[in-house]
Design a protein around this motif. Structure first.
Motif, mmCIF file in Angstrom:
data_model
loop_
_atom_site.group_PDB
_atom_site.id
_atom_site.type_symbol
_atom_site.label_atom_id
_atom_site.label_comp_id
_atom_site.label_asym_id
_atom_site.label_seq_id
_atom_site.Cartn_x
_atom_site.Cartn_y
_atom_site.Cartn_z
ATOM 1 N N MET A 312 0.834 -1.200 0.000
ATOM 2 C CA MET A 312 0.000 0.000 0.000
ATOM 3 C C MET A 312 0.875 1.259 0.000
ATOM 4 S SD MET A 312 -3.199 0.984 0.077
ATOM 5 C CE MET A 312 -4.307 2.280 0.639
ATOM 6 N N ILE A 313 1.925 1.246 0.794
ATOM 7 C CA ILE A 313 2.826 2.406 0.847
ATOM 8 C C ILE A 313 3.513 2.616 -0.501
ATOM 9 C CG2 ILE A 313 5.033 3.193 1.796
ATOM 10 C CD1 ILE A 313 4.118 2.308 4.511
ATOM 11 N N LEU A 314 3.961 1.524 -1.128
ATOM 12 C CA LEU A 314 4.599 1.639 -2.444
ATOM 13 C C LEU A 314 3.625 2.252 -3.448
ATOM 14 C CD1 LEU A 314 6.851 1.076 -4.486
ATOM 15 C CD2 LEU A 314 5.927 -1.249 -4.746
ATOM 16 N N GLY A 315 2.402 1.726 -3.465
ATOM 17 C CA GLY A 315 1.408 2.267 -4.387
ATOM 18 C C GLY A 315 1.085 3.714 -4.100
ATOM 19 N N MET A 316 0.938 4.067 -2.824
ATOM 20 C CA MET A 316 0.651 5.451 -2.445
ATOM 21 C C MET A 316 1.754 6.396 -2.883
ATOM 22 S SD MET A 316 -1.076 5.873 1.295
ATOM 23 C CE MET A 316 -0.841 7.649 1.116
ATOM 24 N N THR A 317 3.005 5.970 -2.708
ATOM 25 C CA THR A 317 4.146 6.808 -3.074
ATOM 26 C C THR A 317 4.095 7.174 -4.556
ATOM 27 O OG1 THR A 317 5.531 5.804 -1.356
ATOM 28 C CG2 THR A 317 6.665 6.907 -3.177
#
Length: 408
Positions: A312-317
């Protein structure tokens, strides 16, 4: 002392740029300031059964007004001038914004929010028009980048004080709108009515990419509106539905979500910087539109495929980087295409399309979610649509460029 009237040779500088940047935050303020106050307002109006839906919808109510009114605001800009409309709209923004502090009726508060949208429509349309009027392409890129970086910083300041105000009184949050009055004073002092840039362009041998002032450039405007509406739908997918994806991943504690997302949320600043860098490297509007749609789509797809908070963090970034590029790219592109005499009306159409995108985004995402069975699945579909849209934009804008070259 310089007057604020129309002056030959007067050029916009730092004072005008910072006034535009700060004033452009007013419509954002109208949305983010109310989020911390929603529970307190529902409690205050608990005797009204409609409060459960009226109070949350009050947050985005100005957006619907903006979508409906912006075209007419743009016509007023071209008819009566930029500065006068901006001053009137900002003054009444302060009046309508602070009004709920003195109101006790839920319907009256809701009505004041709709009236606030009228002022926001005029402010947004006029400011976007002035960005194009005051500066050349390089200057627009600089101030749009500053605007893109200032938004998140100012949002953090507002959210910091919002909690304190809500603790004091259920409607104290509306006192934040008093900031419109010092901004009004700054506009009165530094903003001036621009002259047409047509003469200067002819002298410098620079041609408008849009159609000349002989008639409103409807074919060009249709393309701008379509791309803006499509981009806005994608821009709001995460903003409105991101919390539901966290819930599907098993993370539902608001404090935990806030801590996890703090760092990737900062990448919206990276998007604004990337917009500036691409412009400096000579990447044109076509390349920028394709870039931000592709980045946004990749981020949404990764969020949809995430198995845990790390994915999720990778996608958000990635998604936040694309989102940080979106608005500066779209405004710069529209500014470049629209001739001076029709720029107000054109930016009114742009604003209307962007806010119709905001209004339609949750409806379309909800429809997709119903078809695929989950919010993450809807994110994957939205991401694929964005990447496909980037490819289509590349082809269509390439054809437009080739057609113009042949005509020349």
């Amino acid at each position: 002392m310089e007057s604020n009237g129309e002056e030959t040779g007067r050029r916009a500088g730092f004072a005008q740029g910072m006034t535009v940047v700060i004033a452009a935050f007013l419509p954002i303020l109208a949305i983010i300031s109310l989020f911390p106050a929603v529970p307190a307002m529902i409690d205050h109006f608990s005797s009204d059964p409609a409060a459960q839906w009226k109070v949350p919808s009050m947050v985005t109510a100005p957006g619907l007004t903006i979508a409906i009114i912006s075209l007419f605001a743009g016509m007023l800009v071209d008819r009566f001038g930029r500065r006068k409309l901006l001053l009137v709209a900002t003054f009444f923004y302060g009046i309508f914004g602070v009004a709920p502090f003195f109101l006790e009726s839920l319907n009256a508060v809701y009505g004041s929010r709709l009236l606030l949208g009228l002022s926001e429509a005029a402010i947004l349309t006029t400011l976007n028009t002035l960005i194009a009027d005051y500066w050349d392409e390089r200057g627009r890129r600089t101030w749009l980048t500053v605007q893109g970086m200032a938004g998140p910083a100012l949002s953090s300041v507002v959210l910091f004080f919002a909690g304190t105000l809500v603790e004091w009184r259920w409607n104290a949050i509306f006192l934040i709108y008093l900031v419109a009055f010092p901004i009004f004073v700054a506009m009165w002092r530094w903003m001036f009515e621009p002259k047409s840039d047509a003469t200067a362009r002819r002298m410098l041998g620079i041609g408008e990419e849009g159609i000349t002032a002989s008639g409103f450039p409807w074919p060009v405007m249709f393309g701008i509106g379509a791309v803006t509406l499509f981009s806005s739908f994608l821009y709001y997918v995460f903003i409105i539905n991101g919390g539901l994806v966290w819930k599907e991943l098993g993370v539902s504690n608001p404090e935990q979500i806030g801590q996890i997302t703090a760092l990737p949320s900062l990448f919206i600043l990276a998007g604004a910087i990337l917009f500036w860098l691409l412009g400096r490297w000579g990447v044109g509007s076509r390349g920028m539109i394709v870039t931000f749609l592709a980045i946004l789509g990749a981020g949404l797809t990764i969020i949809g495929l995430a198995q845990d908070w790390r994915g999720m963090i990778l996608g958000m970034t990635i998604q936040q980087t694309g989102a940080g590029m979106a608005i500066p790219v779209l405004i710069a592109w529209a500014s470049k295409l629209l001739p001076f005499d029709h720029r107000g009306k054109g930016m009114g159409v742009w604003t209307a399309c962007f806010f119709f995108g905001q209004f339609s985004s949750p409806l379309l995402v909800g429809l997709i979610r119903g078809m695929v069975g989950s919010m993450q699945g809807a994110f994957v579909v939205a991401g694929i649509i964005a990447v496909a849209g980037a490819g289509i934009a590349w082809l269509v804008l390439s054809l437009v460029r080739e057609t113009k070259s042949e005509a020349a």
